[in-house]
Design a protein around this motif. Structure first.
Motif, PDB file in Angstrom:
ATOM      1  N   UNK A   1       0.980  -0.762  -0.011  1.00  0.00           N
ATOM      2  CA  UNK A   1       0.081   0.337   0.057  1.00  0.00           C
ATOM      3  C   UNK A   1       0.689   1.483   0.211  1.00  0.00           C
ATOM      4  N   UNK A   2       2.349   1.129   0.301  1.00  0.00           N
ATOM      5  CA  UNK A   2       2.959   1.869   0.877  1.00  0.00           C
ATOM      6  C   UNK A   2       3.905   2.674  -0.590  1.00  0.00           C
ATOM      7  N   UNK A   3       4.071   1.087  -1.722  1.00  0.00           N
ATOM      8  CA  UNK A   3       5.034   0.907  -2.535  1.00  0.00           C
ATOM      9  C   UNK A   3       6.580   0.709  -2.284  1.00  0.00           C
ATOM     10  N   UNK A   4       6.404   0.218  -0.613  1.00  0.00           N
ATOM     11  CA  UNK A   4       8.113   0.024  -0.760  1.00  0.00           C
ATOM     12  C   UNK A   4       8.065  -0.638  -1.735  1.00  0.00           C
ATOM     13  N   UNK A   5       7.886  -1.871  -2.513  1.00  0.00           N
ATOM     14  CA  UNK A   5       7.688  -2.317  -3.600  1.00  0.00           C
ATOM     15  C   UNK A   5       5.912  -2.751  -4.467  1.00  0.00           C
ATOM     16  N   UNK A   6       6.380  -3.248  -5.261  1.00  0.00           N
ATOM     17  CA  UNK A   6       5.162  -2.620  -6.476  1.00  0.00           C
ATOM     18  C   UNK A   6       5.112  -4.403  -6.194  1.00  0.00           C
ATOM     19  N   UNK A   7       3.256  -4.404  -5.682  1.00  0.00           N
ATOM     20  CA  UNK A   7       2.669  -6.036  -6.659  1.00  0.00           C
ATOM     21  C   UNK A   7       3.124  -6.843  -8.251  1.00  0.00           C
ATOM     22  N   UNK A   8       3.718  -8.085  -7.839  1.00  0.00           N
ATOM     23  CA  UNK A   8       3.714  -8.807  -9.072  1.00  0.00           C
ATOM     24  C   UNK A   8       2.873  -9.062 -10.693  1.00  0.00           C
ATOM     25  N   UNK A   9       1.403  -8.643  -9.901  1.00  0.00           N
ATOM     26  CA  UNK A   9       0.333  -8.971 -10.849  1.00  0.00           C
ATOM     27  C   UNK A   9      -0.470  -8.070  -9.763  1.00  0.00           C
TER      28      UNK A   9
END
Length: 572
Positions: free
Chosen positions: A381-389
């Motif tokens: 949610x905080x985009x510490x990393x992004x979802x793979x899909x």
């Protein structure tokens, strides 16, 4: 190699005027030094011929040239050293800023850990700084070499040509040293990273180390790392110094041959003692630019490796990408939606097709065993990393389309492992939002149930908290963290195991602060203690990265599935 030199040259561009001065003073130094060497021929010839008037005329000129040499060398070296400091500080700042932009996946998987990154920002930067200082040598000494060579051709061109048949030999030696440096220096830098990492762990984990009597184990680990580093350094030193004796021996042999040849020429009347002195003076002075250039050449090999290592991080693509036409965080948003969200860490699937809807104003609790994906959901949610899909939406806007700073400005985070800056209590609370008036710090501390213990401290809000807040208890640190989150006044709140490490008394005090913090906010709460989340509007139960149950406390107990099992385990 050319790529690294271009990157380093780009860092020197802001100092263009100073570099021009360095170049001019380098030329003046080289010309004046070479001219002094050539004047020795005229001085000795005048001395041999008893031409005192000529000597009186030449001496002031020689003194003037010596003064000019000293002044030009001062500005040449002083400016280069200062520019080296400026460039290194600039690169160090870029590197630190890059560290803070790199996503959590990079930091979590970096082999040598934070200690290795510290090694790059300290040790590799020191190598670059030392290397930049010799840039002046790379520019100045080739010029001096050329002017001194001009002296030699002017005095006796045949002898000069005969003397320089050894230049290819010296070049071959330097080339061999260069190959060795490029092989061993990366190994040396890696060894230094692991050594720095061990030292950092010894400091960070001193409490555990002493508790488990691991002092000898850590000492042995550093000895092992040090031995490896020293072994590589020994080889590097061997390679570095191998060129010195060889080139010095060649230079000595050349001087002796010149002495023998010139003595025959003087005896035959084809040369004067001044010719011999002038030639030898210029020839001996050639040893300095050759040696300094050789040292600079070796040092530059080290610099190139360090530049590669530094810019491999600065150019690393492991940042959370941000679109140039990003949108502001919507002020009137109604819900957050996780739609078919999956996340892979390495080869391991952490989240699998997660679908979740969070309405504004809801308190949503995330429950599950360790490794079930709870922290990953909030980190995404905080985009510490992004979802793979899949995608995460705030209303109909994908969070990847939002301005990253604006997104994070609207989320407040309180974690189990509280991080406080080594500063005052006031500054740590104010860090929630520096744009707000610092006077609001006290009111937020009161709401966080922190004001009483702060006022009992020797300097109140100006008391320093120590490294990572180690001068405070766990409950006190947590209440400062809550006050910081309150000061941020973000509509979204993430509580990641905020009370799990506290004793009962501290938990009661901290929970009072959390209750104030959660008022009027949308909260995602991760908690192992189910007693702290019974009032949540929605409880989401995860197992091995999948949502298996969603409902209220009472509904989930009635279902007698995964949540019921957790609840039973904690109440037996």
């Amino acid at each position: 190699m050319l790529v690294e030199i271009k990157k380093l040259t780009a860092e020197l561009k802001p100092y263009k005027k100073s570099i021009i001065i360095i170049a001019i003073t380098g030329v003046i130094y080289a010309v004046a030094s070479a001219r002094i060497a050539l004047m020795t021929k005229s001085l000795f010839d005048s001395l041999s011929a008893n031409k005192h008037d000529e000597i009186i005329r030449l001496v002031p000129i020689a003194l003037g040239l010596a003064f000019l040499t000293g002044i030009s060398r001062y500005f040449h070296i002083y400016l280069m050293n200062y520019i080296a400091e400026c460039v290194v500080q600039s690169i160090r700042q870029k590197l630190q800023q890059k560290f803070m932009r790199l996503n959590l996946s990079f930091h979590n998987t970096y082999a040598a850990g934070s200690g290795g990154l510290i090694s790059r920002i300290l040790n590799d930067m020191r190598v670059i700084q030392d290397g930049l200082r010799v840039v002046a040598d790379v520019f100045l000494h080739p010029l001096l070499f050329v002017f001194l060579l001009g002296n030699l051709f002017y005095i006796d061109w045949k002898l000069t040509l005969a003397t320089f048949v050894m230049i290819p030999v010296i070049g071959g030696i330097l080339k061999s040293v260069s190959r060795s440096m490029r092989k061993y220096i990366p190994q040396e830098r890696d060894a230094m990273e692991y050594m720095t990492s061990t030292i950092k762990e010894s400091l960070d984990g001193v409490r555990i180390i002493q508790s488990f009597n691991l002092e000898k184990d850590m000492a042995d680990r550093l000895i092992k790392d040090s031995d490896k580093y020293l072994s590589i350094r020994k080889t590097v030193y061997k390679r570095q110094e191998a060129a010195g004796p060889a080139t010095e021996f060649i230079a000595t042999a050349i001087v002796l041959c010149v002495l023998l040849y010139t003595s025959y020429e003087v005896a035959a009347g084809r040369a004067t003692p001044g010719t011999f002195i002038g030639f030898i003076t210029s020839l001996l002075m050639l040893n300095q630019p050759i040696k300094r250039f050789q040292e600079a050449y070796v040092r530059i090999q080290e610099v190139i490796i360090s530049v590669q290592r530094i810019f491999s991080i600065i150019d690393d693509p492991s940042e959370v990408p941000e679109k140039p036409d990003n949108k502001p965080f919507p002020s009137d948003w109604k819900k957050i939606v996780y739609r078919n969200v999956s996340f892979t860490y390495g080869k391991e699937m952490i989240l699998k097709n997660v679908n979740l809807e969070i309405n504004r104003g809801e308190v949503v609790a995330l429950v599950g065993a360790s490794g079930s994906g709870k922290s990953t959901i909030v980190n995404l949610l905080e985009r510490f990393f992004d979802a793979t899909s899949g995608e995460i939406l705030i209303d109909d806007i994908n969070i990847q389309d939002l301005n990253l700073k604006d997104l994070r400005r609207n989320v407040a985070l309180v974690t189990q492992d509280v991080f406080l800056f080594s500063d005052t209590i006031e500054k740590n609370i104010w860090a929630g939002d520096y744009s707000r008036d610092v006077k609001d710090v006290i009111s937020m501390a009161k709401l966080a149930n922190a004001n009483d213990f702060i006022m009992k401290m020797p300097h109140g809000y100006q008391s320093r908290v120590g490294d990572r807040g180690n001068l405070l208890s766990g409950g006190e640190k947590q209440r400062i963290s809550i006050a910081r989150a309150m000061f941020k006044d973000a509509p979204l709140l993430i509580l990641d195991e905020a009370t799990s490490a506290l004793d009962t008394a501290s938990e009661i005090e901290v929970q009072k602060g959390l209750d104030h913090l959660m008022e009027g906010r949308t909260a995602l709460v991760i908690a192992h203690r189910l007693s702290t989340i019974q009032k949540a509007d929605k409880i989401v139960v995860l197992r091995q990265g999948e949502i298996v149950e969603v409902g209220s406390h009472q509904d989930l107990l009635a279902n007698k599935n995964e949540y019921f099992r957790f609840h039973s385990l904690q109440h037996t």
